[in-house]
Design a protein around this motif. Structure first.
Motif, short mmCIF file in Angstrom:
data_model
loop_
_atom_site.label_atom_id
_atom_site.label_comp_id
_atom_site.label_asym_id
_atom_site.label_seq_id
_atom_site.Cartn_x
_atom_site.Cartn_y
_atom_site.Cartn_z
N PHE A 274 -6.16 -7.45 -5.15
CA PHE A 274 -6.40 -7.56 -3.71
C PHE A 274 -6.88 -8.96 -3.33
N LEU B 11 -0.99 4.54 -1.29
CA LEU B 11 -2.29 4.45 -0.62
C LEU B 11 -2.16 4.69 0.88
N GLU B 12 -0.92 4.57 1.37
CA GLU B 12 -0.63 4.83 2.78
C GLU B 12 0.62 5.70 2.85
N ARG C 131 0.83 -1.21 0.00
CA ARG C 131 0.00 0.00 0.00
C ARG C 131 0.87 1.27 0.00
N ARG D 153 0.12 5.88 -9.85
CA ARG D 153 -0.60 4.61 -9.67
C ARG D 153 -0.95 3.94 -10.99
N GLU D 154 -1.00 4.73 -12.07
CA GLU D 154 -1.27 4.13 -13.37
C GLU D 154 -0.19 3.13 -13.76
N ASN E 1 2.20 1.99 -3.48
CA ASN E 1 1.17 2.54 -4.35
C ASN E 1 0.66 3.91 -3.89
N ALA F 68 -6.65 -4.65 -13.72
CA ALA F 68 -5.37 -3.99 -13.44
C ALA F 68 -4.52 -3.91 -14.71
N TYR G 167 -1.89 10.03 -8.45
CA TYR G 167 -2.82 9.41 -9.39
C TYR G 167 -2.09 8.94 -10.63
N MET H 295 -2.72 -3.31 -9.23
CA MET H 295 -2.79 -3.97 -7.92
C MET H 295 -3.98 -4.92 -7.86
N LEU I 293 1.34 1.16 -11.68
CA LEU I 293 1.33 0.01 -10.78
C LEU I 293 -0.06 -0.61 -10.74
N MET J 166 -4.78 -1.03 -17.64
CA MET J 166 -4.06 0.25 -17.60
C MET J 166 -2.61 0.10 -18.04
#
Lengths: 218, 241
Positions: free
Chosen positions: B83, B50-51, B45, B76-77, B48, B150, B73, B81, B79, B153
């Motif tokens: 879940f 996200l954290e 995370r 992240r394109e 990416n 995923a 943003y 991911m 990478l 992209m």
């Protein structure tokens, strides 16, 4: 036995149309603003969260009738021109109902897992795109029964706009009654009309509740 | 491709990541394993964006996440991911799940995005499910859609966060096969998993994490044959039983 009603039917139904129009504005505006309010209520940014929360707490703790009066009497002072009762009522309802719809949306957003939002972000979607395409549509579907129930309440509440002289059905009924003096039949008619519409609405709400329980698609 | 330099992260007083150092080269496949709560998912995370992390630096494709001007943003394109619990958009068809980001982020036209989505669905073996909703798919199928989403992209690196741990045993293989296929095509991969067969087959490097630290790292064979620390031995003993 409904002579006074039949003699004034177009006039009364014209008033009912005003209720429907007011409700339509209140729902469209209230849902849109409510979705934004809901997003604000789950925001991690303090400068978004606190003002939105204050707005919600304030309006949810005062009676709607006060909001209607307030907008009607205070807005002209702020804007410098007198307000049409319909516009004034519509503004009051949007601002008021948005807090209730906002709390329903907030509850809906909280059912969405953190990882689902992460998944959206991880494909490069922005916050705005994630809110528009993921958060709001999912919350809307999941909370549909509650949203319909609140919409019914909103519809009933439109009759309160009579206090600022809006020519809606209750207002027109009091006018007819003052001429015809047929209170029982006139008010019974109003009650029946509201009941029928709202009862149908609550059935629709129940239908969606059952449906989502069975399908558990969302 | 991904450089993690001395990264530490705290949740309040609790330190979840302790001085993590790791470099993932383009085309490399790195498997991360370790007990739950060891910080594996948190690490993904963080990579990416996200954290946030509090110390150190993460650089993805030459772009530092520590730099406040970095557009997360955009980053992240690069990478993709996947879940543990698939996380497909429940209100959209499989097709819409895959085409949403290419259409909204890359501004691709619908026919173009759908053509690409069909190719990806072929690749993960479920072209017939394009118009289905996620709730009507099995777990294995959902996870394969998530991989296709995923990939749509065209990321430079794919990250997997325990992609098979929520699956019934008979569905694990179909997902692993897709992942092995990706690895063979040269995709850069960072995979958190306990599937040691998969790790042995594709991993260039295996990392063992415990309590927020990288306890041990090694190439596939080395890691399984001669684990150095006792902690790794215990862990392998348990999961290879």
């Amino acid at each position: 036995m409904f002579d006074a009603v039949f003699n004034n039917l177009p006039y009364l139904l014209g008033g009912f149309l005003t209720n429907v129009q007011l409700a339509a504005f209140a729902l469209a505006g209230g849902l849109f603003l409510g979705a934004l309010v809901g997003l604000g209520r789950i925001s991690k940014r303090p400068w978004v969260y606190h003002p939105v929360t204050a707005y919600v707490n304030f309006l949810r703790n005062i009676p709607l009738i006060l909001v209607i009066f307030w907008v009607y009497f205070v807005m002209p002072i702020l804007t410098g021109r007198s307000m049409d009762p319909f516009i004034s009522a519509a503004v009051s309802f949007v601002v008021f109902e948005a807090t209730y719809f906002g709390e329903i949306f907030r509850a809906g957003f909280q059912t969405i897992s953190r990882d689902l939002v992460s998944a959206a972000y991880s494909t490069g979607l922005t916050y705005r795109q994630t809110a528009t395409h993921i958060l709001v549509p999912i919350a809307f579907r999941r909370m549909l029964p509650s949203l319909i129930t609140q919409s019914i309440i909103t519809f009933q509440d439109t009759s309160l706009a009579y206090v600022i002289g809006l020519q809606e059905m209750v207002r027109r009924t009091t006018i007819v009654d003052s001429i015809e003096v047929r209170s029982i039949q006139l008010y019974s008619f109003v009650a029946i009309l509201f009941f029928v519409i709202c009862f149908i609405g609550s059935r629709i709400s129940l239908h969606y509740e059952e449906k989502s329980r069975k399908a558990k698609v969302l | 491709m991904i450089e993690i330099k001395n990264v530490s992260k705290w949740f309040g007083d609790f330190q979840v990541l302790v001085d993590i150092d790791e470099v993932v080269e383009r085309g490399q496949k790195v498997v991360i394993c370790g007990p739950s709560g060891s910080g594996k998912s948190t690490l993904l995370r963080c990579i990416n964006g996200l954290e946030p992390y509090q110390k150190g630096e993460i650089v993805v494709d030459g772009v530092s996440l520590s730099d406040p001007t970095t557009n997360l943003y955009k980053l992240r394109e690069k990478l993709g991911m996947v879940f543990q619990r698939f996380e497909l958009y429940p209100h959209m068809t499989v097709m819409r799940n895959i085409t949403l980001a290419p259409m909204k982020v890359r501004k691709k036209s619908r026919p173009e995005a759908e053509k690409k989505a069909m190719e990806l669905l072929e690749r993960v073996g479920i072209p017939d499910k394009a118009s289905a909703f996620p709730a009507n798919l099995s777990g294995g199928q959902q996870q394969r859609v998530a991989i296709a989403r995923a990939l749509a992209m065209e990321p430079a690196c794919m990250m997997f966060d325990e992609p098979t741990s929520a699956l019934d045993p008979e569905m694990i293989q179909e997902v692993l096969e897709v992942m092995i296929g990706l690895a063979k095509d040269g995709m850069t991969m960072l995979v958190v998993t306990h599937e040691m067969g998969f790790a042995r087959e594709v991993a260039d490097e295996i990392i063992f994490m415990d309590a927020g630290r990288i306890v041990e790292r090694g190439s596939g064979d080395e890691f399984f044959k001669n684990p150095k620390s006792q902690r790794t031995k215990d862990f392998l003993g348990q999961i290879l039983k």
